[in-house]
Scaffold this active site. Sequence first.
Site, short mmCIF file in Angstrom:
data_model
loop_
_atom_site.label_atom_id
_atom_site.label_comp_id
_atom_site.label_asym_id
_atom_site.label_seq_id
_atom_site.Cartn_x
_atom_site.Cartn_y
_atom_site.Cartn_z
N SER A 1 38.68 24.64 45.64
CA SER A 1 37.31 25.18 45.54
C SER A 1 37.05 26.36 46.48
O SER A 1 35.99 26.43 47.09
CB SER A 1 36.29 24.05 45.77
OG SER A 1 36.44 23.06 44.77
N GLY B 1 38.83 21.68 42.11
CA GLY B 1 37.92 21.65 40.97
C GLY B 1 36.70 20.77 41.18
O GLY B 1 35.97 20.48 40.23
N GLU C 1 46.82 22.00 49.24
CA GLU C 1 45.68 21.81 48.34
C GLU C 1 45.23 20.35 48.40
O GLU C 1 45.77 19.49 47.67
CB GLU C 1 46.10 22.12 46.90
CG GLU C 1 46.57 23.53 46.68
CD GLU C 1 46.32 23.96 45.24
OE1 GLU C 1 45.47 24.83 45.05
OE2 GLU C 1 46.93 23.41 44.33
N GLY D 1 41.67 28.31 41.64
CA GLY D 1 41.57 27.87 40.25
C GLY D 1 40.33 28.47 39.60
O GLY D 1 40.32 29.62 39.15
N GLY D 2 39.24 27.70 39.58
CA GLY D 2 38.02 28.08 38.88
C GLY D 2 37.55 29.51 39.15
O GLY D 2 37.25 30.26 38.21
N GLU E 1 47.88 18.52 39.55
CA GLU E 1 47.69 18.10 38.14
C GLU E 1 49.03 17.74 37.49
O GLU E 1 49.09 16.84 36.65
CB GLU E 1 46.96 19.23 37.37
CG GLU E 1 45.50 19.31 37.80
CD GLU E 1 44.87 20.69 37.71
OE1 GLU E 1 45.42 21.58 37.05
OE2 GLU E 1 43.80 20.87 38.33
N ASN F 1 45.27 30.73 39.75
CA ASN F 1 45.87 29.78 38.81
C ASN F 1 44.90 29.56 37.65
O ASN F 1 43.90 28.87 37.80
CB ASN F 1 46.14 28.45 39.55
CG ASN F 1 46.63 27.35 38.62
OD1 ASN F 1 47.02 27.61 37.48
ND2 ASN F 1 46.62 26.11 39.11
N TRP F 2 45.24 30.17 36.52
CA TRP F 2 44.31 30.11 35.38
C TRP F 2 44.41 28.79 34.61
O TRP F 2 43.61 28.54 33.71
CB TRP F 2 44.58 31.28 34.42
CG TRP F 2 44.15 32.61 34.96
CD1 TRP F 2 43.69 32.89 36.23
CD2 TRP F 2 44.14 33.86 34.26
NE1 TRP F 2 43.39 34.22 36.35
CE2 TRP F 2 43.66 34.85 35.15
CE3 TRP F 2 44.50 34.24 32.97
CZ2 TRP F 2 43.53 36.19 34.79
CZ3 TRP F 2 44.37 35.58 32.61
CH2 TRP F 2 43.89 36.54 33.50
N LYS F 3 45.41 28.00 34.92
CA LYS F 3 45.61 26.70 34.23
C LYS F 3 45.62 26.93 32.71
O LYS F 3 46.11 27.96 32.25
CB LYS F 3 44.54 25.70 34.66
CG LYS F 3 44.41 25.62 36.18
CD LYS F 3 43.58 24.48 36.65
CE LYS F 3 43.43 24.55 38.16
NZ LYS F 3 42.76 23.41 38.72
N HIS G 1 51.99 21.24 41.56
CA HIS G 1 50.52 21.23 41.56
C HIS G 1 50.04 19.79 41.35
O HIS G 1 50.68 19.03 40.61
CB HIS G 1 49.99 22.15 40.46
CG HIS G 1 48.51 22.37 40.54
ND1 HIS G 1 47.62 21.44 40.07
CD2 HIS G 1 47.78 23.37 41.08
CE1 HIS G 1 46.38 21.88 40.31
NE2 HIS G 1 46.46 23.05 40.92
#
Length: 256
Positions: free
Chosen positions: A216, A176, A170, A237-238, A100, A9-11, A98
């Site tokens: 993470s 993150g 998640e 993500g990251g 966010e 997930n590149w956001k 998600h």
Amino acid sequence: MRKKLIAGNWKMNLDWNEAMTLFAELIQYEKSNDTHADIAVFPPSLYLRHFYELAQDRKSSISVGAQDCSAQVKGAYTGELAASMIHSVGAKYCLVGHSERREYHRESNDILSEKVERLLEADIIPVFCCGESLADRDSDNQTFVIDNQLDGTIFELSTEQFEKIVIAYEPVWAIGTGKTAHPEQAQDMHAFIRGLVHSKYGESVASNTRILYGGSMKPKNAKELLSQPDVDGGLIGGASLKRDDFSAIIKACSRS
Ligand code: PEP
């Protein structure tokens, strides 16, 4: 047998050149290694068509997905993207719920249910995210929260519809933050979710449902998390923004 799915997930990261470079590198990695997982990348939707075409041209099996879609079918909804549009540019998957989106856009169970419906109508696989906050975990409410997030949304689906869903567990406190659920904590929650699916849809559906872990996941913890019996992959993500980290996580999926 559930094949693992590693999803990045590149956001809202990477401009066009950076994104093209990374995607081309991932294709290169996937083409030159014996990978044992399905791989999907969720870039900003603006890039989806190009990524899809590049993957097709290079005969790569990497799929692409969107990070969100509209709850509406079409019409006067400025700035929104319909599930049918996302399908028409080659996306196979779309994230729904998600944390966010739940937090910054106040997405409720009702909205998420609509989104899931739109995606299924458009023949896109929803990757349905659920997870508890730190406060919920601290007060030992995690199973109650997850139950509620699934009950008011994807557990309303028919068996035929539900069979198309991927679930991503998640824990919000791990997204993150660099804090990861211990492999046993992840396994407990995944087993709990699979148990709920079992009670609702029966053994065969439960044993075929893919449940990804997100929060993470990094090269250093991927192997242990991914070797838990109910962890069927990762939503990353990251670490998905770095070629070496993402490919190390893909590599951590052993043949199963
Ligand atoms: C995510 O946003 O879905 C996620 C898991 O992020 P990170 O890997 O950076 O914690």
